[in-house]
Motif scaffolding. Structure first.
Motif, PDB file in Angstrom:
ATOM      1  N   THR A  61     -32.275  11.196 -22.037  1.00  0.00           N
ATOM      2  CA  THR A  61     -32.244  12.451 -22.800  1.00  0.00           C
ATOM      3  C   THR A  61     -32.456  13.637 -21.865  1.00  0.00           C
ATOM      4  O   THR A  61     -33.137  14.605 -22.205  1.00  0.00           O
ATOM      5  N   ALA A  62     -31.875  13.578 -20.678  1.00  0.00           N
ATOM      6  CA  ALA A  62     -32.060  14.621 -19.678  1.00  0.00           C
ATOM      7  C   ALA A  62     -31.480  15.957 -20.113  1.00  0.00           C
ATOM      8  O   ALA A  62     -31.906  17.014 -19.642  1.00  0.00           O
ATOM      9  N   THR A  63     -30.502  15.928 -21.015  1.00  0.00           N
ATOM     10  CA  THR A  63     -29.901  17.168 -21.521  1.00  0.00           C
ATOM     11  C   THR A  63     -30.405  17.496 -22.925  1.00  0.00           C
ATOM     12  O   THR A  63     -29.805  18.305 -23.628  1.00  0.00           O
ATOM     13  N   ARG A  64     -31.523  16.854 -23.312  1.00  0.00           N
ATOM     14  CA  ARG A  64     -32.130  17.000 -24.643  1.00  0.00           C
ATOM     15  C   ARG A  64     -31.335  16.290 -25.728  1.00  0.00           C
ATOM     16  O   ARG A  64     -31.679  16.360 -26.901  1.00  0.00           O
ATOM     17  N   ASN A  65     -30.240  15.621 -25.357  1.00  0.00           N
ATOM     18  CA  ASN A  65     -29.467  14.781 -26.256  1.00  0.00           C
ATOM     19  C   ASN A  65     -29.351  13.401 -25.626  1.00  0.00           C
ATOM     20  O   ASN A  65     -29.378  13.257 -24.405  1.00  0.00           O
ATOM     21  N   SER A  66     -29.208  12.382 -26.450  1.00  0.00           N
ATOM     22  CA  SER A  66     -29.076  11.019 -25.947  1.00  0.00           C
ATOM     23  C   SER A  66     -27.697  10.811 -25.338  1.00  0.00           C
ATOM     24  O   SER A  66     -26.680  11.073 -25.995  1.00  0.00           O
ATOM     25  N   PRO A  73     -23.947  14.847 -16.343  1.00  0.00           N
ATOM     26  CA  PRO A  73     -23.482  15.549 -15.146  1.00  0.00           C
ATOM     27  C   PRO A  73     -24.640  16.171 -14.349  1.00  0.00           C
ATOM     28  O   PRO A  73     -24.694  17.370 -14.105  1.00  0.00           O
ATOM     29  N   LEU A  74     -25.577  15.321 -13.974  1.00  0.00           N
ATOM     30  CA  LEU A  74     -26.748  15.727 -13.199  1.00  0.00           C
ATOM     31  C   LEU A  74     -27.058  14.647 -12.179  1.00  0.00           C
ATOM     32  O   LEU A  74     -26.670  13.482 -12.348  1.00  0.00           O
ATOM     33  N   SER A  75     -27.797  15.025 -11.159  1.00  0.00           N
ATOM     34  CA  SER A  75     -28.327  14.041 -10.222  1.00  0.00           C
ATOM     35  C   SER A  75     -29.630  13.514 -10.820  1.00  0.00           C
ATOM     36  O   SER A  75     -30.660  14.180 -10.809  1.00  0.00           O
ATOM     37  N   GLN A 467     -28.757  26.614 -23.885  1.00  0.00           N
ATOM     38  CA  GLN A 467     -27.737  26.014 -23.022  1.00  0.00           C
ATOM     39  C   GLN A 467     -26.536  25.626 -23.885  1.00  0.00           C
ATOM     40  O   GLN A 467     -26.700  25.132 -25.007  1.00  0.00           O
ATOM     41  N   PHE A 468     -25.344  25.861 -23.341  1.00  0.00           N
ATOM     42  CA  PHE A 468     -24.103  25.622 -24.069  1.00  0.00           C
ATOM     43  C   PHE A 468     -23.163  24.756 -23.233  1.00  0.00           C
ATOM     44  O   PHE A 468     -23.024  24.977 -22.027  1.00  0.00           O
ATOM     45  N   ASP A 469     -22.542  23.785 -23.889  1.00  0.00           N
ATOM     46  CA  ASP A 469     -21.516  22.946 -23.265  1.00  0.00           C
ATOM     47  C   ASP A 469     -20.240  23.062 -24.092  1.00  0.00           C
ATOM     48  O   ASP A 469     -20.263  22.827 -25.316  1.00  0.00           O
TER      49      ASP A 469
END
Length: 789
Positions: A61-66, A73-75, A467-469
Motif C-alpha cells: 500500500t505504498a501509494t495508499r492503495n493496494s 512505480p516506485l523504488s 496526489q493524482f494519477d
C-alpha cells in the motif's frame, strides 16, 4: 516499435540498470523470492501474494492503495511474514541488510540512499500502520524506536522522499511496519518458537503466538498477539584492575511485545479498528551499537579483547543497562463512499527511554586523569568512577483524514489533512561521586552530579496533501502530488554543574512552511513490464541548540569558527531524481526491479562534536548522493531459485564550508557521508520433496563495503580525528534448511556461518588512548518452529 518480446525487454532492463554505471549494492533483497514448495503453501495471516514459477509478488500500500509490488512505480522493497521467517529476520538491521540502498548505521539510524543525520528531525519516516513513531533528535543518546518484527503482515521500505503521502520525517524514504488486521470471516493462528546458541557466548530463545478471527461473523473480529525474546551475550564485563569477570556475557538483552485489535463493522460501509501495541526492550549493556541479529550491544575494549580468538571484554566499571518502553493506541476508521473511501487514523504514542553509560574517560578533559588502554586513573583517587544517565520521554498525538478513489478508475486521486503534536523531554545526569573531594570544594549539583542538562521541546505540524494519477492511455500514466505543511519547533533548555561552568539556559523556536511536490510518469509496455521516472522533494524542519557555557567551550567554538554557540539551525531539503524499471521475463521465471537515482541535499543538519565534550548542530552545506539498486529473482530450474540484490551509493559533500580561520573547514568538498557505498546479497533457494514432505534449503551471502574519507578523517576539518577508524568491509554467510509438516515448519539455521569477527567500528573514547571496538556477532546456530494456519 514493438518491445513485447522477452529478450528485447531484457536488453531494455539491462540498459536501465546500467545508466550512469553506478552500481548500488546496499544490502539486498527487497523482493526476495520465497522458497517455493511442491505442495500448497500454508495460508497467509495477512496480506495477499501472487506466486508464479516460484516468484512472489506481494501486495503493498505504498501509494495508499493496494497494489502488487511489481505494479508500483516506485523504488520499493517489501517483506511478507513468510519471507521474514525464511530469512530469519529479527531486527531492522536485518531488513536494512537485505534491502538495496538502505543501511542501519552504528548510530542506530536508518540511512536510505545516503540520507542520514545525527541531529534534528529524522531523515527516514518510521510508521506502524498509519502512525509515524520516529523521534526528534534533540539530546544525547536519542534514537528511534525499533518495533519487534513478530506479528506483522509485511514490512515496506520506500526509497526516496515520500513527502507527499508520508510527510513526517520521510526525507530520505519511509519504513512501514504493517500489522495483520482482524478478520471478520475466518480464524487464523501464527506461532513461532526458536532456540539458538552464540559461539563462545550465551543462548538465545524466543516464543510468540498470534490468533484472530470473527467474534460475530461479518460484524466483529479480533486479533491478539504476544511475543518474548531473549538475546544472549558474548562480551564479558571485567574488573579492569584485576581482570576478573564481573558480569559474564554482559551484553544480553530481552524484549516483549503485546498487541490487540478489534474490527467492528456496524454496517457494510463502515469499519472501525481500535488497536493497542505495547513493547518493552531491555539491553544489559547500552554502550555500543546493535548487531546484525539480536539487540545486544557489541562494544568491547580493544585493550582487553582478542576478536580473532572469540574473546570480547569490556572494562566498564558499572553495569550500563538500557530500557525502552513504548505504547501505541490507535483508531482507524474506514467509510465506503461509492467509488471513493474515507479513511481516518487517530493515534497516541508514548515512549520512555533510559540509558546508563560508563563516562569515566570524560573526566580527563578537566581533571588530569591518566588513561591507558585498560584503565582510567586520577592521582590519589585511583580508578575513577563516573557514569552518565540519560532519560528521554516522548508523547505524540497524530490525526490524519484522507479520501481516495478506487484503483480501477482511469483518474485516481488521494487527498487529506494531517496533524501531529509531539512533546519530548530529555535529561542527562553526569554522576561524579568523588568530584567534591578531588577539587576540594562543593562543586556538584543535585546530589553527586557534575553536570545536569535538560531539554523540554515541542514540535508540531499541520499539513494538507493530494496526489493524482491519470492514465493518458492504457500504457502511459502521469502522477502529480503536493504537500503543504506548517511546521513549528520550540524548546527550553538548561545546563548546570562543574563541567558546564555553572548554570546556563537557553530557549528557541523555528517555523517553516514547506511545499514538497512530486512528479512522475510511467510506461507500461505490457502487464509484465513497467518503466517509470520520478522527481520528488523532501524537507526537514530546523531546530535550536542546547545551551553551552562559553567559559568551557569558548576556545573550541572559536577553533570551529564560531564566536558562540549558534542559537538555532536552519531547515534542510533534498531533491530526488530517479528512473526505474520492473520486469517479469520468460514466463515470470525472471523478475527484475531496478532504479538509478540522484539526490541533491542542501543545508545539511549535522552535529559538530567539540573537544570540550559538548556538541552543536549546524548546517553543513551541500551533498550529492547518486547510485543505483537492482533486485532480481530467477527460477533457474524446477526446484532452484537464485536471487541477487545490489546497491551502489556514492554520497559525498559537494561544497567546502570554511570557518573564519584560514585553512580550517567545517567540511571539505569530497568528504564522504557515513554510509557503505556498496552492499549486496546473493541468495539460493532449493526446494524438494523428502519422504513426502515439502523441504527446502536457503543459502545467503551478505556483503557491505567499508566507508573511508569521512569528515573526521580529513586533516583540513575541525572535527579531524587521527584515531578515527576506517570501517572494514563485512562478509557474512547464512544458511537455513527446513521441512514442512502441513501447517508446521521446522528448520535449523546458522547465522554468520563462517564466524567472521570483523571489527566494524573503532573509536577513541573521548580522545584518549582507550579504544572501544565493535564486532560482528559470532556464529549463531539454532532451530526454529513456525506454525501457520
Amino acid at each position: 516499435m514493438s518491445i513485447l518480446h522477452s529478450k528485447t525487454i531484457l536488453k531494455a532492463s539491462v540498459a536501465a540498470i546500467s545508466l550512469g554505471c553506478i552500481s548500488t549494492p546496499s544490502h539486498a533483497q527487497s523482493e526476495p523470492a520465497p522458497v517455493p514448495s511442491p505442495v500448497p503453501a500454508p495460508p497467509q495471516t495477512g496480506g495477499d501474494t501472487a506466486t508464479t514459477n516460484g516468484n512472489e509478488d506481494i501486495v503493498v500500500t505504498a501509494t495508499r492503495n493496494s497494489q502488487l509490488l511489481s505494479k508500483v512505480p516506485l523504488s520499493i522493497s517489501a517483506f511478507s511474514q513468510e519471507k521474514m521467517d525464511l530469512l530469519g529476520v529479527k531486527t531492522i538491521a536485518d531488513i536494512a541488510a537485505l534491502t538495496p540502498g538502505v543501511t542501519f548505521t552504528q548510530r542506530k539510524a536508518i540511512a536510505i540512499r545516503g540520507i542520514v543525520s545525527n541531529a534534528g528531525a529524522g531523515t527516514t519516516g518510521i510508521y506502524i500502520d498509519e502512525t509515524p513513531v520516529q523521534i526528534y533528535n534533540a539530546g544525547a543518546f536519542v534514537t528511534d524506536a525499533v518495533p519487534a518484527l513478530f506479528d506483522l503482515d509485511r514490512v515496506e521500505v520506500l526509497r526516496g522522499p515520500q513527502g507527499t503521502l508520508f510527510g513526517s520525517g520521510s526525507m530520505g524514504g519511509t519504513v512501514r511496519y504493517i500489522t495483520p488486521q482482524p478478520s471478520l470471516t475466518k480464524y487464523s493462528v501464527y506461532a513461532r518458537g526458536e532456540a539458538s546458541y552464540i559461539d563462545k557466548g550465551g543462548p538465545n530463545f524466543e516464543g510468540g503466538v498470534a490468533v484472530g478471527g470473527p467474534i460475530i461473523q461479518d460484524k466483529l473480529g479480533f486479533r491478539a498477539s504476544g511475543y518474548y525474546r531473549r538475546d544472549g551475550g558474548w562480551i564479558d564485563r571485567i574488573d579492569r584492575a584485576t581482570g576478573a569477570i564481573a558480569d559474564k556475557q554482559a551484553n544480553w538483552g530481552e524484549s516483549y511485545a503485546l498487541r490487540a485489535a478489534l474490527t467492528w463493522k456496524p454496517i457494510d460501509a463502515v469499519e472501525l479498528t481500535p488497536a493497542i501495541f505495547h513493547q518493552y526492550r531491555y539491553t544489559n549493556t547500552s554502550q555500543g551499537f546493535p548487531v546484525t541479529t539480536g539487540d545486544g550491544a557489541s562494544a568491547s575494549w580493544e585493550g582487553f579483547s582478542d576478536p580473532s580468538h572469540g574473546i570480547f571484554r569490556s572494562g566498564a566499571r558499572i553495569p550500563t543497562p538500557g530500557r525502552d518502553r513504548s505504547t501505541l493506541y490507535s483508531l482507524t476508521t474506514k467509510i465506503e463512499l461509492g467509488t471513493a473511501e474515507l479513511i481516518g487514523s487517530t493515534a497516541y504514542y508514548e515512549r520512555k527511554n533510559h540509558n546508563i553509560t560508563d563516562s569515566s574517560t570524560y573526566d580527563s578533559f578537566f581533571l588530569g586523569a591518566t588513561i591507558t588502554p585498560t584503565s582510567v586513573n586520577i592521582p590519589g583517587f585511583g580508578d575513577w568512577d563516573s557514569y552518565d544517565e540519560i532519560y528521554t520521554t516522548q508523547r505524540s498525538f497524530s490525526q490524519e483524514v484522507r479520501i481516495q478513489s478506487g484503483r480501477q478508475q482511469s483518474f485516481r486521486w488521494v487527498a487529506g489533512i494531517f496533524y501531529e503534536h509531539n512533546k519530548q523531554f530529555n535529561t542527562e545526569s553526569f554522576h561524579t561521586p568523588s568530584l567534591d573531594a578531588l577539587i576540594g570544594a562543593p562543586s556538584t549539583v543535585r546530589g553527586d552530579l557534575g553536570f545536569f542538562g535538560s531539554i523540554d521541546s515541542k514540535n508540531s505540524q499541520i499539513a494538507g496533501f493530494a496526489q493524482f494519477d491519470y492514465d493518458v492511455t492504457d500504457r502511459i500514466t502521469l502522477t502529480a502530488g503536493i504537500r503543504k505543511a506548517q511546521l513549528k519547533y520550540s524548546f527550553n533548555g538548561e545546563n548546570d554543574g562543574f563541567y558546564n561552568g555553572g548554570l546556563t539556559s537557553a530557549s528557541g523556536n523555528t517555523k517553516d512552511s514547506p511545499w514538497t511536490p512530486k512528479f512522475g510518469a510511467q510506461f507500461k509496455v505490457d502487464e509484465n513490464n513497467l518503466f517509470y521516472a520520478n522527481v520528488a522533494k523532501g524537507f526537514r524542519t530546523g531546530g535550536a541548540n542546547a545551551p553551552i557555557a562559553d567559559t568551557v567551550c569558548r576556545n573550541d567554538l572559536a577553533a570551529s569558527g564560531f564566536a558562540s554557540a549558534p542559537p538555532t539551525y536552519g531547515s534542510d531539503s533534498v531533491w530526488n531524481y530517479e528512473v526505474g524499471a520492473k520486469n517479469k521475463l520468460f514466463g515470470n521465471k525472471l523478475q527484475i526491479s531496478s532504479s538509478v537515482f540522484r539526490v541533491d541535499w542542501s543545508q545539511i543538519q549535522s552535529r559538530l562534536f567539540l573537544p570540550c565534550g559538548f556538541f552543536i548542530v549546524a548546517n553543513l552545506g551541500k551533498a550529492k548522493s547518486q547510485g543505483f539498486d537492482v533486485q532480481l529473482s530467477a527460477r533457474v530450474a524446477d526446484h532452484l531459485t537464485l536471487g541477487a540484490n545490489v546497491g551502489y551509493n556514492d554520497a559525498k559533500y559537494t561544497q567546502t564550508l570554511a570557518t573564519s580561520l584560514p585553512g580550517v573547514n567545517l567540511v571539505t568538498k569530497g568528504d564522504k557521508l557515513p554510509i557503505s557505498p556498496w552492499t549486496a546479497t546473493v541468495t539460493g533457494d532449493f526446494d524438494f520433496d523428502l519422504g513426502g514432505k515439502s523441504s527446502y534449503v536457503h543459502a545467503e551471502y551478505r556483503y557491505q563495503s567499508g566507508y573511508p574519507n569521512l569528515i573526521e578523517q580529513n586533516p583540513a576539518n575541525t572535527t579531524f580525528n587521527p584515531n578515527y577508524y576506517d570501517r572494514s568491509a563485512t562478509h557474512l554467510v547464512y544458511l537455513r534448511a527446513g521441512m514442512r509438516f502441513d501447517a508446521l515448519d521446522v528448520s535449523v539455521f546458522a547465522n554468520n556461518l563462517l564466524n567472521s569477527h570483523t571489527t566494524t567500528g573503532r573509536a577513541s573514547d573521548n580522545g584518549t588512548s582507550l579504544f572501544i571496538i565493535n564486532n560482528l556477532q559470532p556464529r549463531v546456530i539454532g532451530m526454529t518452529l513456525t506454525y501457520r494456519r
